[in-house]
Enzyme design. Structure first.
Site, PDB file in Angstrom:
ATOM      1  N   ASP A  60       0.748  -1.037   0.008  1.00 27.53           N
ATOM      2  CA  ASP A  60      -0.121  -0.273   0.408  1.00 27.53           C
ATOM      3  C   ASP A  60       0.736   1.356  -0.331  1.00 27.53           C
ATOM      4  O   ASP A  60       1.669   1.309   0.808  1.00 27.53           O
ATOM      5  CB  ASP A  60      -0.619  -0.022   1.321  1.00 27.53           C
ATOM      6  N   PHE A  83      -1.019   5.324 -10.317  1.00 31.84           N
ATOM      7  CA  PHE A  83      -2.691   4.642 -10.062  1.00 31.84           C
ATOM      8  C   PHE A  83      -2.696   4.679  -9.705  1.00 31.84           C
ATOM      9  O   PHE A  83      -4.000   5.220  -8.994  1.00 31.84           O
ATOM     10  CB  PHE A  83      -2.790   4.296 -11.681  1.00 31.84           C
ATOM     11  N   SER A 127      -7.645  13.177 -13.712  1.00 39.25           N
ATOM     12  CA  SER A 127      -8.972  13.663 -14.687  1.00 39.25           C
ATOM     13  C   SER A 127      -9.396  15.002 -14.964  1.00 39.25           C
ATOM     14  O   SER A 127      -9.192  15.790 -14.504  1.00 39.25           O
ATOM     15  CB  SER A 127      -9.878  12.750 -13.631  1.00 39.25           C
ATOM     16  N   THR A 129     -12.233  15.582 -14.726  1.00 40.04           N
ATOM     17  CA  THR A 129     -13.171  16.141 -13.569  1.00 40.04           C
ATOM     18  C   THR A 129     -13.239  17.426 -12.971  1.00 40.04           C
ATOM     19  O   THR A 129     -13.268  18.924 -12.889  1.00 40.04           O
ATOM     20  CB  THR A 129     -13.571  15.087 -12.784  1.00 40.04           C
ATOM     21  N   TYR A 154     -12.808  13.461  -4.258  1.00 36.92           N
ATOM     22  CA  TYR A 154     -12.576  12.501  -5.180  1.00 36.92           C
ATOM     23  C   TYR A 154     -12.075  13.626  -6.218  1.00 36.92           C
ATOM     24  O   TYR A 154     -10.553  13.309  -6.096  1.00 36.92           O
ATOM     25  CB  TYR A 154     -13.452  11.361  -5.951  1.00 36.92           C
ATOM     26  N   LYS A 158      -7.644  15.145  -7.103  1.00 36.53           N
ATOM     27  CA  LYS A 158      -7.064  14.984  -7.962  1.00 36.53           C
ATOM     28  C   LYS A 158      -6.862  16.641  -8.036  1.00 36.53           C
ATOM     29  O   LYS A 158      -5.406  16.551  -8.814  1.00 36.53           O
ATOM     30  CB  LYS A 158      -7.895  15.357  -9.547  1.00 36.53           C
ATOM     31  N   ASN A 204     -20.202   3.404 -13.502  1.00 39.28           N
ATOM     32  CA  ASN A 204     -19.348   3.445 -15.107  1.00 39.28           C
ATOM     33  C   ASN A 204     -20.229   2.957 -15.889  1.00 39.28           C
ATOM     34  O   ASN A 204     -21.259   1.985 -16.104  1.00 39.28           O
ATOM     35  CB  ASN A 204     -17.886   3.300 -15.041  1.00 39.28           C
ATOM     36  N   LEU A 205     -20.476   3.548 -16.434  1.00 38.58           N
ATOM     37  CA  LEU A 205     -21.319   3.230 -18.205  1.00 38.58           C
ATOM     38  C   LEU A 205     -21.171   2.193 -18.501  1.00 38.58           C
ATOM     39  O   LEU A 205     -22.116   1.248 -18.561  1.00 38.58           O
ATOM     40  CB  LEU A 205     -21.179   4.541 -19.321  1.00 38.58           C
TER      41      LEU A 205
HETATM   42  C1  UD1 Z   1     -16.615  11.281 -13.986  1.00 35.98           C
HETATM   43  C2  UD1 Z   1     -15.374  11.368 -14.193  1.00 35.98           C
HETATM   44  C3  UD1 Z   1     -14.149  11.286 -14.092  1.00 35.98           C
HETATM   45  C4  UD1 Z   1     -14.390   9.969 -13.086  1.00 35.98           C
HETATM   46  C5  UD1 Z   1     -15.084   8.838 -13.178  1.00 35.98           C
HETATM   47  C6  UD1 Z   1     -15.138   8.116 -12.505  1.00 35.98           C
HETATM   48  C7  UD1 Z   1     -16.689  13.911 -15.443  1.00 35.98           C
HETATM   49  C8  UD1 Z   1     -16.574  14.363 -16.276  1.00 35.98           C
HETATM   50  N1  UD1 Z   1     -16.086  12.672 -15.029  1.00 35.98           N
HETATM   51  O1  UD1 Z   1     -17.026   9.910 -14.954  1.00 35.98           O
HETATM   52  O2  UD1 Z   1     -13.622  12.390 -14.041  1.00 35.98           O
HETATM   53  O3  UD1 Z   1     -12.618   9.234 -13.357  1.00 35.98           O
HETATM   54  O4  UD1 Z   1     -16.531   9.796 -12.996  1.00 35.98           O
HETATM   55  O5  UD1 Z   1     -15.634   7.394 -11.587  1.00 35.98           O
HETATM   56  O6  UD1 Z   1     -16.520  14.503 -13.955  1.00 35.98           O
HETATM   57  N2  UD1 Z   1     -24.341   7.358 -17.155  1.00 35.98           N
HETATM   58  C9  UD1 Z   1     -26.106   6.651 -17.586  1.00 35.98           C
HETATM   59  N3  UD1 Z   1     -25.765   5.617 -17.060  1.00 35.98           N
HETATM   60  C10 UD1 Z   1     -25.512   4.848 -16.159  1.00 35.98           C
HETATM   61  C11 UD1 Z   1     -23.787   4.930 -16.005  1.00 35.98           C
HETATM   62  C12 UD1 Z   1     -24.067   6.454 -16.263  1.00 35.98           C
HETATM   63  O7  UD1 Z   1     -26.771   7.035 -17.942  1.00 35.98           O
HETATM   64  O8  UD1 Z   1     -26.182   3.562 -15.097  1.00 35.98           O
HETATM   65  C13 UD1 Z   1     -23.897   8.045 -18.164  1.00 35.98           C
HETATM   66  C14 UD1 Z   1     -23.497   9.189 -17.017  1.00 35.98           C
HETATM   67  O9  UD1 Z   1     -24.685  10.577 -15.970  1.00 35.98           O
HETATM   68  C15 UD1 Z   1     -22.347   9.689 -17.812  1.00 35.98           C
HETATM   69  C16 UD1 Z   1     -21.855   8.665 -18.600  1.00 35.98           C
HETATM   70  O10 UD1 Z   1     -23.331   7.316 -18.795  1.00 35.98           O
HETATM   71  O11 UD1 Z   1     -23.163  11.602 -18.645  1.00 35.98           O
HETATM   72  C17 UD1 Z   1     -21.124   8.943 -18.409  1.00 35.98           C
HETATM   73  O12 UD1 Z   1     -20.769   7.892 -16.453  1.00 35.98           O
HETATM   74  P1  UD1 Z   1     -19.379   7.429 -16.361  1.00 35.98           P
HETATM   75  O13 UD1 Z   1     -18.600   6.400 -17.187  1.00 35.98           O
HETATM   76  O14 UD1 Z   1     -20.043   7.340 -14.793  1.00 35.98           O
HETATM   77  O15 UD1 Z   1     -18.021   8.257 -16.443  1.00 35.98           O
HETATM   78  P2  UD1 Z   1     -18.339  10.480 -15.661  1.00 35.98           P
HETATM   79  O16 UD1 Z   1     -19.207  10.097 -14.464  1.00 35.98           O
HETATM   80  O17 UD1 Z   1     -18.318  11.037 -16.969  1.00 35.98           O
END
Ligand code: UD1
Length: 346
Positions: A60, A83, A127, A129, A154, A158, A204-205
């Site tokens: 760690d 990272f 990021s 962000t 978070y 950064k 995340n998406l």
């Molecule tokens: C955010 C941060 C990024 C960070 C990451 C960590 C910003 C611009 N980005 O990414 O720096 O490293 O979080 O987790 O602040 N979405 C849906 N449905 C879902 C999941 C996501 O519609 O179930 C949409 C979100 O609303 C967004 C897009 O998909 O518009 C991407 O989302 P996600 O993959 O969570 O990444 P960010 O939020 O952009």
């Protein structure tokens, strides 16, 4: 064989892909990871791809004595790619001290040890962000755009870490640094030997998309369809993780080999192109032929409406460019999900 690079968080999503690219570029890699959000078996995946097993130590970065032990054991380390960090936005709101402790202490420990062990450079994972929601005139966003108050602990870690690096180097510390501001990393290695392995319900998406496609999740919710964008859904700059990994190799070469570069440099790492959430979802269906069960849902708190990067600086100065096509990237994520299923993991 080139220099030895320490990759902290090297069994994680971006760290593992970067280790592969570093090895394929001739670097020797030492991975450290506390395995809080990854598994030691990722090292097997890396070895399968490259034919070289990176050194691995379960350490760690917040444990100063253990970290120092790594530098003592591997005296050839000349560069670090850092990272290792906690990265869940929502969790950081609930547990801010955990985030400040983990993400700040680990960097401070590394910086403190670098001069003593003759480590010349550090690449830091930042990021987009830090830009918050850029104003209309600032899209695509450049490295010069104003930093905005972070929306989560978070994001704040950064920003603070970027400042810590700047301040330390300006104090005369004999090291160099490149700060990479990533947009949204997605996809998996084309071999499907390594990829993203989210813990629990993905935030995340793309992992949510692939888990819905394979039946682990019932339905994908697209957060918000009333944003001020063409189709009403948010816009992001989705960067293929292998392209992103290659940017680290370029950054490492620059930090270790370029005499006249500034001691601290900042680069956006993205594709330069924004895609809406809906475009990604429909793109996934088209690229894989798999139908997704999805519906529109209310906006997610804290989401930024639209952000994508101006990546001219990375193109020109690092000589790096995102190359992957989005269809191939989405297919790689799907192939990885299918591999997890075949292996009985998810
Ligand atoms: C955010 C941060 C990024 C960070 C990451 C960590 C910003 C611009 N980005 O990414 O720096 O490293 O979080 O987790 O602040 N979405 C849906 N449905 C879902 C999941 C996501 O519609 O179930 C949409 C979100 O609303 C967004 C897009 O998909 O518009 C991407 O989302 P996600 O993959 O969570 O990444 P960010 O939020 O952009």
């Amino acid at each position: 064989m080139k220099e030895t690079v320490l990759v902290t968080g090297g069994t994680g999503f971006i760290g593992s892909h970067t280790t592969v690219e570093l090895q394929q570029a001739g670097y020797k890699v030492v991975i450290i990871d506390n395995l809080s959000n990854s598994s030691a078996s990722v090292v097997d995946g890396i070895e399968k791809i490259t034919g070289i097993r990176p050194a691995f130590e379960q350490v760690d970065c917040c444990d100063f004595a253990a970290l120092e032990g790594v530098f003592a054991k591997y005296p050839d380390i000349s560069g670090i790619i850092h990272f290792a960090a906690s990265k869940a936005v929502g969790e950081s709101v609930e547990k801010p001290l955990l985030y400040y402790r983990n993400n700040l202490n680990s960097l401070i420990n590394l910086l403190e040890l670098m001069p003593k062990y003759n480590v010349k450079g550090i690449i830091f994972s930042s990021s987009c962000t830090v830009y918050g929601q850029p104003s209309k005139e600032n899209l695509p966003v450049t490295e010069e755009a104003p930093i905005q108050k972070a929306l989560s602990p978070y994001g704040n870690t950064k920003q603070i870490n970027e400042e810590i690096i700047q301040d330390y180097i300006h104090s005369g510390a004999p090291i160099k640094s490149i700060i990479l501001r990533y947009f949204n990393p997605i996809g998996a290695h084309p071999t499907a030997f390594i990829g993203e392995l989210p813990n629990g319900v993905p935030m995340n998406l793309i992992p949510f998309v692939t888990q819905t496609a394979i039946g682990i999740r019932k339905q994908l919710k697209i957060f918000g369809n009333d944003y001020n964008t063409e189709d009403g859904t948010c816009i992001r700059d989705y960067i293929y993780v292998v392209d992103l990994a290659k940017a680290h190799v370029k950054a490492m070469e620059r930090v270790l080999e370029t005499e006249d570069s500034d001691p601290v440099e900042v680069f956006n790492i993205g594709t330069g192109r924004g895609l809406s959430t809906l475009e990604v979802v429909e793109g996934f269906e088209k690229a894989t032929g798999v139908k997704l069960n999805w519906e529109f849902a209310p906006r997610r708190e804290g989401d930024i409406e639209k952000v994508w990067g101006n990546v001219d600086k990375a193109n020109k100065v690092l000589g790096w460019k995102a190359e992957a096509k989005i269809d191939d990237v989405l297919r790689s994520a799907w192939k990885w999900q299918e591999k997890l299923r075949a292996d009985g993991i998810q």
